[in-house]
Write an enzyme that holds these catalytic residues in place. Structure first.
Site, mmCIF file in Angstrom:
data_model
loop_
_atom_site.group_PDB
_atom_site.id
_atom_site.type_symbol
_atom_site.label_atom_id
_atom_site.label_comp_id
_atom_site.label_asym_id
_atom_site.label_seq_id
_atom_site.Cartn_x
_atom_site.Cartn_y
_atom_site.Cartn_z
ATOM 1 C CB THR A 60 -0.915 -0.004 1.238
ATOM 2 O OG1 THR A 60 -1.551 -1.276 1.326
ATOM 3 C CG2 THR A 60 -1.960 1.068 1.128
ATOM 4 C CB THR A 61 3.764 2.272 2.093
ATOM 5 O OG1 THR A 61 3.071 2.059 3.315
ATOM 6 C CG2 THR A 61 4.676 3.468 2.214
ATOM 7 C CE1 TYR A 83 -1.547 -4.828 4.404
ATOM 8 C CE2 TYR A 83 -0.877 -4.561 2.122
ATOM 9 C CZ TYR A 83 -1.182 -4.013 3.340
ATOM 10 O OH TYR A 83 -1.108 -2.649 3.516
ATOM 11 C CE LYS A 122 1.588 -4.326 6.053
ATOM 12 N NZ LYS A 122 0.648 -3.629 6.855
ATOM 13 C CB SER A 128 -3.071 -3.379 8.196
ATOM 14 O OG SER A 128 -1.686 -3.521 7.992
ATOM 15 C CB VAL A 179 4.532 -4.792 7.912
ATOM 16 C CG1 VAL A 179 4.992 -4.297 6.552
ATOM 17 C CG2 VAL A 179 4.890 -6.253 8.101
ATOM 18 C CB SER A 226 4.242 3.759 5.819
ATOM 19 O OG SER A 226 3.507 4.582 6.690
#
Lengths: 317, 317, 317, 317
Positions: C52-53, C144, C174, C176, C216, C218
């Site tokens: 994404t970043t 993710y 991951k 998020s 993980v 940004s």
């Protein structure tokens, strides 16, 4: 065959499905038959290719190009207009597809907002559309507004603001949403040579009342004939008949919604109704319910025993 | 004056504001003047009291009773129908208000779904409505559907299913939502002696096209005259004129939405338009923008220089 | 350098930005410098590329391949692990990217759920992941999970159910998201050789308390050093110090959120902090606020006068 | 027994259920037994009365007063603190309840945001809280933050801003939400003599790691003993044990969530676990699943064969 001074897009536009082989490869030979079916059985003469119904965003750029070529090539001299949807997450890919659509002979292009990274305001989205349209400046360009799918909550009216200055080839929008305040404001804004196409099939009559001059949707692949009757009834001022036809369409769609409709089911139904072999959806999806259930459910409503037309209103267009 | 065999509720219904003193106490003496204003200046003869516009859910049970008494008492012989909204979070309170409305001489009652503890399915909500309606079995009962406010996402059509068996006094619904598939299905379901009232003022024309036989909204307090013209144009088949009037209403509402409208602003505007002293809202709210800004914004649109009608479409009804 | 029996991925992983030229072309020569910066100034030895970043979903397939090659090539012998994110809307493209990542020497691959056509249940998503992973069966595969971005509301725990049978190379996820019930259930489910990486930087400490064995994000591009201190404090049982560090990170992120942070701003800040020339974002975005505003806003908090690290928690990873 | 200079509220607080008779009348005689149960079997010495778990917002003002009296009266000399929730849709009613709580001998009061008419910004909500608190100025006042229930998306940190100046009796908040950036910012803001209570039982450990100094929730009625062990493990630095206990709680709650838990089910379970006769919920709700199903589901996890504790995490508090 197209140019920004071309014929105004009005009436019914079928948002086409993408034929696939059982292995998931695009099945180009079906497209010629598909076009004949739309013309002969549904009386639909305009198509919107590689949009939501066509699973454009799940296909690779190469697949989308081959599909656009086939629709434009086979549709030449038969269809009135072939609009190619070129929107995707990548601006570069969208521009590539726009240039290709011009070469392939499309009559117009359309683009949806990117939805992974959502534009932060209407100006940002307008700039994105401008950069896409500029890659095919001689093709009429349409904005495809479908907030429930993209999650982009910008008002279409705000996106239109001054767009004619930024995009000389701009010719209208496909509005797939239920906010008729926003829709009405778009109708007010658009000059008479732009197309204001409504995209929520189950409430087409409301869109017409508010000033739509056409419609794009997936049900027009198999309910096109009935929808044309609805349009005619509306145009001749017979609102009662238009409402009766709209409610018939709603019965089908309402039933379909309860089944949890998605592209897989919608596609299978079109296959049944049309007899065309459209194959599975392009990505893994839950197995659709057996068609028998759909037939049974329809029976009590007294419709003819033929194949059952259905649609996913969340994905129309 | 009311009974379940009473006159069918149709046409325009003003969802009334609640007059308050500057100290926040209910200001009953204004109500008689308010009724005269609606009749004489807007031509509106039906009211929906203690609903969303009236901030019913922010008032105490005692305040709601006094308001209902005043509207019914002063409206007697003048208004056609006074519908008292009795919905609140507590079933006992709602029943108390329903019984009271009958004693006060209301022509009907309505109830919204509880919204803190949301009903888990349509049957649960229907049971709640049944227990409320049963407290005033001789009054016509209406379901007030406003999902954006309550956060209750049940389909109105599912709530209606078989409701006539559970609630003998059921007579229709106020549908304040944009899902016209659900709305159309309700229109199809309702017998001809029920009222199907649409509650999103900015798209009333769409509701009419889909089969509404009346409308309830806050803008009919101050835009009632124009809305009546819209209704007449629609009934006489002049859709072009109806659309023109609808777009005029949309211009006002669209502008108001951009100001972040809420009850406070809406109420102040009604005060300006009508000259009535409606006072502040019942609960702390952000200070509304000075009315001057509203006047100025209107000017460029070329409307008459009179007071400015506005509305909060999120809270209409 | 990678295989499914490779070293377990733990600790900090920087979700990397994609360097672009002012014209919007990928700027490969910056990547070698970027790697050195992460190692020397932030002490971060793992990267998550094209996520994404990195705006992976806005880049073309070719661009993503070139970026993966550069990160793997320049990182060889320097970085511990290079994880290449291969998720995109098209299954075919994702498979193409997975095969390419294996050839390029990645240490693992990851994929997000498609988000235009959302999987209807966890089994459908698991099947999609399986088909992606099978294109690079010798690479560790990570799921993710970032529901706020994809709009896919499936529980990660449901996606994991039995995934080890369908995807032999599966090695973790991951996560998020803020649903720590779901996260805790994932921690309980995962065998000890899988990686459970938390992806919401502003509440990393909560993720660690619930059992995360790495992170993980940004912000680890420019706040990596401080986040490593937080990890160390947590591991040595000094929760008070860990909380102090977490609150420092929160102060920065909270401020950034109020500015309406997006990739454009985040990227510019990384450019300032690191001195690397990362360029603009890949798609049109609203102009970020001038950095001066960020500096001033920081001043009262008494942090050093250097460049200001910020992040968009909605897009972390 | 209470005053703003009273003892700081910390540790576990049970958000109590409201005992009802089968006919739906409040069942006061159960409350004394309830208090003994909490003290003797769960070791819980603080209660939060008439909150979400207690269905306060579905009860009439009179019912709430009687309940507050009974809890305060019977709890005197036994419970440490009785906090009475006085929030409701009507400001006047809330003030009435606040005054009454002071007379009844409560140790503190709390209020949630109105949720039908949502405050437009944090200042508006703060003013509402101020007017409620001012009706009982000698009682410690707590803000009850539960955005998923109210639909009010304001940050708690913004509501706290300067609140000590507006509400001299302010003593902390119950934070029932998953945004731990906002929560952490609240922890940072609050002086040490305020209570920062976390209200999402299934992720209590995360709240503690971020700085909570207590917890309010419905599961502490029947899982209080286990939650106290979790608190103790956390305070003694044994995070592994705390996590094990948290995961046990999560197993129960995760299972309950899949059953579609609501107050009806939660209440029935408390009845089973405690042997107290709590009766049905106060409003119509879907019939809960038969308890047998819950027992069976628990069995494989090897917990004792006793009644099964469950909870609705959406309604905790």
């Amino acid at each position: 065959m197209a140019s920004p001074v071309g014929k105004k897009l009005t009436g019914l536009v079928a948002a086409t499905f993408t034929p696939l082989t059982p292995e998931g490869e695009i099945n180009l030979p079906v497209i010629g038959l598909y076009i004949d079916y739309l013309l002969e059985h549904q009386g639909v003469r305009n198509v919107f290719v590689n949009g939501t119904t066509g699973e454009g965003m799940s296909l690779s750029v190469e697949e989308r190009k081959k599909l656009a070529e086939e629709w434009c090539g086979k549709g030449k001299g038969k269809l009135e207009q072939v609009i190619v949807h070129v929107g995707c997450m990548s601006l570069k890919d969208s521009q590539d597809l726009a240039r290709h659509a011009a070469e392939a002979g499309a009559d117009g292009i359309a683009a949806v907002s990117p939805s992974v990274f959502k534009p932060s305001d209407a100006g940002v989205l307008r700039q994105f559309l401008q950069e896409v349209a500029a890659a095919a400046p001689d093709l009429p360009f349409y904005y495809y507004h479908i907030p429930a799918l993209t999650g982009v909550s910008l008002l279409a009216r705000d996106v239109l603001d001054g767009i004619e200055k930024q995009i000389p080839s701009f010719r209208g929008l496909k509005f797939s949403g239920g906010d008729l305040l926003d829709f009405g404001q778009c109708v007010s804004y658009c000059p008479s040579d732009w197309s204001v196409l409504y995209g929520v099939d189950e409430q087409l009559l409301a869109g017409l009342a508010m000033g739509a001059n056409g419609a794009v949707g997936s049900t027009y692949n198999y309910l096109g004939s009935r929808a044309r009757s609805l349009l005619t009834a509306f145009e001749t001022g017979d609102l009662t008949q238009a409402r009766t036809l709209q409610f018939q369409v709603q019965d089908v769609i309402s039933y379909a919604v309860k089944l949890g409709f998605d592209v897989a089911v919608n596609k299978r139904l079109m296959s049944e109704v049309s007899g065309l072999d459209l194959g599975p959806p392009s990505a893994p999806e839950a197995l659709p319910p057996p068609p028998g259930r759909l037939h049974r459910a329809e029976a009590p409503r007294g419709r003819p025993a033929g194949p059952v037309p259905c649609q996913n209103p969340k994905r129309d267009g």
